[in-house]
Design an enzyme around this catalytic site. Structure first.
Site, PDB file in Angstrom:
ATOM      1  N   ASP A 308       0.809  -1.220   0.000  1.00  0.00           N
ATOM      2  CA  ASP A 308       0.000   0.000   0.000  1.00  0.00           C
ATOM      3  C   ASP A 308       0.842   1.270   0.000  1.00  0.00           C
ATOM      4  OD1 ASP A 308      -2.253  -1.514  -0.069  1.00  0.00           O
ATOM      5  OD2 ASP A 308      -2.762  -1.291   2.034  1.00  0.00           O
ATOM      6  N   TYR A 392      -9.928  -0.419   2.850  1.00  0.00           N
ATOM      7  CA  TYR A 392      -9.437  -0.223   4.216  1.00  0.00           C
ATOM      8  C   TYR A 392      -9.126   1.235   4.506  1.00  0.00           C
ATOM      9  CZ  TYR A 392      -8.831  -4.586   6.780  1.00  0.00           C
ATOM     10  OH  TYR A 392      -9.055  -5.715   7.528  1.00  0.00           O
TER      11      TYR A 392
END
Length: 696
Positions: A308, A392
């Site tokens: 990420d 998320y």
């Protein structure tokens, strides 16, 4: 905030680029590329090229101002290989223009929204699949775009072609939670050609349609609780911190912050005022990489492994925070400037939140002979950001305490990524949890790596520091331990990076110490230090032979230590996208360099969570926290929070509806004593509703 007037930067060398500087950098890149015959270029990233550590140390000692430079990554579509550019902002010229072969530039926002949403949804083959499935309009389809993990040999062979995959969902209304309605297909698209490479499906035949809604939007959830009274955080005299540009001063702390497209929030030059002297503790700290591997072997979902930070960039995905909800009290916000694919600056308002909050009792003791209690209530400074990466949310919080402690906490929330259940699994899938009819949330991990460049009162920025492993050791029974109860502290120096890879061991109370041998504590005689206190964290679960383990090799140890190098910033390598040979810290340590005193050691700490999903994590996940502490060990002469003032929070009061013998006796005695002797510091006033959450 960067100060750039009349073409000259007059702020601190670590200030992020201003909007004018970003425009200047883009113009210089375009002019240089046009002069040398390049075609249309796309800006992948533009950011500050941080000055070298040596030049910053010299500047802090009233030396020359370091050169003001920007670092840029460009691509020349349809190629995705990065072109690294350095622009001298003082000279207003390109000083380096270098192509990098064999790796791919990161995914950018255009790839998410232009390619992922518009192009995938507009593809005729995708539209036909949706129509055959009974979806009336593509307006009812949403797509999460992910970087593709090269799980197959053919994926590795094609790793020079930048691709994304689209997890598809049905949406019953504009406000509906898409993750309750996963669709079975996974289209894979070439980012540059805008063509679908293939569409994969986990199913044979007609799969089920997960139609039932499970929502969390406030307009779709109800009724909400009606028995909650207001609780306001008030600071009538304002906050105790001051802000000068990007420099924060609070209590004894001095902290400088920065912001990058990749790491998001960066902490610099942390120091503590002690006995009239500003003592350095940290040069630079950030969360430098994270890997999110999923444990679902079912094709095509086995391709889920996201970096990420390196693949996507936390900075560009950072939220604008909401006053009175994301942060409470007297708030100061820092905005962040990023650049889009055209080289134009765009602003993320309220990207970083600064506030202070109550931290509970920081110390207390009651003298039993006189029954006199002394109690102090502490507070902490909070510097935080929140980023949304597809499903998320990650909240990154740095806490600074009145006792000299530094804590980092990551708050995980948002949505679990969902797929359609297999009929063979029934209601008990092997690799995930059923969170709704026909809907599975797969088991997965979140593995973070902090890069900690410590100083620990070293005038040379940490050059003389030593890292050691400390653990409690039970002595064998015998002369030195006749009763079988004796244990000692065992401390082992880490002297070579090749053997620096260490694991958390709670059964030995293991922690790691970063100490300064040049300065010893006045009473203990031991070198001053800070200790890294890890949580009990599981590391990467993938088999060592897997491409997951090859790519996320940094996550195979809890600790790594390397000598400082300007070229070694990211533990998963500079370009992890679709890259099996990412390099990074697990490769660097094979050089076998010394990390003894004089090497200027850098500490890399891996921590995280293994998420065996609960039904309660759906339709939106309650916050789960992971992190670590840095605590002084002999750094201070004694408890640095001893001088926290004895004050009483006058807004605290007995709840009017308390009843019963326990309430009457306990509150009349204990609470009265608490008000007379123990309540303190006024860190955050809890009171009845009135003007609150003031923005400064």
């Amino acid at each position: 905030m960067s100060v750039y007037k009349a073409g000259v930067h007059t702020g601190h060398p670590l200030d992020p680029l201003s909007a004018l500087e970003i425009k200047l950098v883009a113009d210089q890149c375009k002019a240089y590329a046009a002069h040398y015959g390049y075609g249309t270029l796309r800006f992948n990233t533009i950011g500050l090229k941080e000055p070298t550590k040596a030049s910053l140390l010299a500047f802090e000692k009233q030396g020359p101002r370091p050169a003001r430079e920007a670092e840029v990554v460009l691509t020349e579509p349809p190629k995705s290989n990065p072109i690294e550019v350095v622009v001298d902002l003082d000279a207003k010229s390109v000083t380096s223009f270098k192509k990098v072969d064999g790796v791919l530039a990161s995914i950018i926002l255009d790839d998410f929204f232009v390619v992922g949403e518009a192009m995938l949804k507009g593809a005729p083959e995708v539209q036909k699949l949706c129509a055959d499935f009974g979806i009336p309009s593509m307006d009812h389809v949403a797509i999460d775009t992910w970087p593709i993990h090269p799980a197959h040999p053919e994926d590795v062979a094609d790793s020079t072609k930048r691709r994304i995959m689209g997890f598809m969902y049905y949406r019953s209304t504009d406000l509906d939670n898409i993750y309750a309605h996963p669709l079975p297909w996974l289209p894979i698209m070439d980012v540059e050609t805008r063509k679908i490479v293939k569409i994969e499906c986990a199913w044979k035949g007609q799969p089920p349609f997960a139609k039932q809604d499970f929502n969390y939007h406030h307009k779709l959830v109800g009724p909400t609780r009606s028995d909650i009274k207001p609780l306001n955080i008030l600071q009538p005299e304002g906050p105790s911190f001051t802000v000068e540009g990007n420099l924060i001063k609070w209590q004894r702390w001095h902290i400088r912050i920065g912001f990058t497209w990749r790491e998001g929030l960066v902490i610099y030059n942390v120091a503590y005022e002690d006995e009239g002297r500003l003592r350095p503790i940290l040069n630079r700290a950030s969360i430098a990489e994270m890997a999110v591997p999923y444990g679902e072997p079912q094709e095509p979902f086995h391709r889920r492994l996201a970096f990420d930070i390196g693949d996507l960039g936390l900075g560009v995905l950072t939220n604008s925070l909401e006053l009175g909800c994301d942060c409470l009290g007297s708030i100061h916000y820092f905005d962040a400037l990023m650049a889009n694919s055209k080289g134009e600056p765009f602003e993320i308002k309220k990207a970083v939140c600064l506030h202070e909050e109550d931290a509970g009792v920081i110390w207390k003791h009651t003298e039993l002979r006189t029954m006199h209690p002394e109690s102090r209530r502490g507070r902490r400074l909070v510097i935080s950001t929140m980023a949304t990466v597809a499903n998320y949310e990650y909240g990154f919080n740095w806490y600074f305490g009145q006792d000299g402690t530094i804590q980092h906490e990551v708050k995980l929330t948002g949505e679990v990524s969902t797929t359609l259940a297999s009929p063979e699994d029934g209601t008990n899938p092997k690799h995930g949890t059923m969170v709704a009819p026909h809907v599975v949330a797969a088991f997965h991990q979140h593995l973070f790596c902090a890069r900690l460049d410590m100083a620990v009162d070293d005038a040379e920025g940490g050059k003389g520091l030593v890292v050691s492993e400390v653990e409690a050791e039970l002595l064998p029974e015998g002369k030195d331990n006749p009763w079988g109860n004796a244990f000692v502290k065992k401390e082992t120096d880490l002297l070579n990076e090749s053997t620096s890879g260490r694991l958390v061991d709670p059964m030995k109370s293991r922690f790691w110490k970063i100490r300064n041998p040049a300065i010893c504590h006045e009473y203990s005689g031991h070198p001053i230090a800070y200790k890294l206190m890890p949580a009990n964290t599981q590391l990467l679960l993938a088999h060592p032979s897997s491409t997951t383990a090859q790519r996320a090799s940094f996550a195979t140890k809890s600790l790594w230590v390397t000598p400082h190098s300007e070229a070694e910033k990211y533990p998963g390598g500079n370009y992890p996208l679709q890259n099996v040979n990412t390099g990074g810290v697990a490769e660097w340590v094979k050089q076998g360099r010394s990390i003894a005193a004089g090497s200027d050691p850098v500490v890399w700490h891996v921590f995280g969570a293994t998420h065996l999903v609960r039904p309660e994590d759906f339709p939106v996940m309650p916050v789960e926290t992971v992190g670590f502490h840095l605590k002084p060990v002999g750094f201070f002469k004694h408890n640095p929070a001893l001088d926290v003032p004895h004050t009483i929070n006058t807004a605290s009061k007995l709840a009017s509806h308390c009843c019963g013998a326990l309430a009457a006796n306990g509150h009349s005695n204990g609470h009265a004593n608490g008000h007379a002797n123990g309540h303190s510091n006024g860190a955050a006033v809890l009171a009845e509703p009135r003007e609150a959450n003031v923005e400064t």
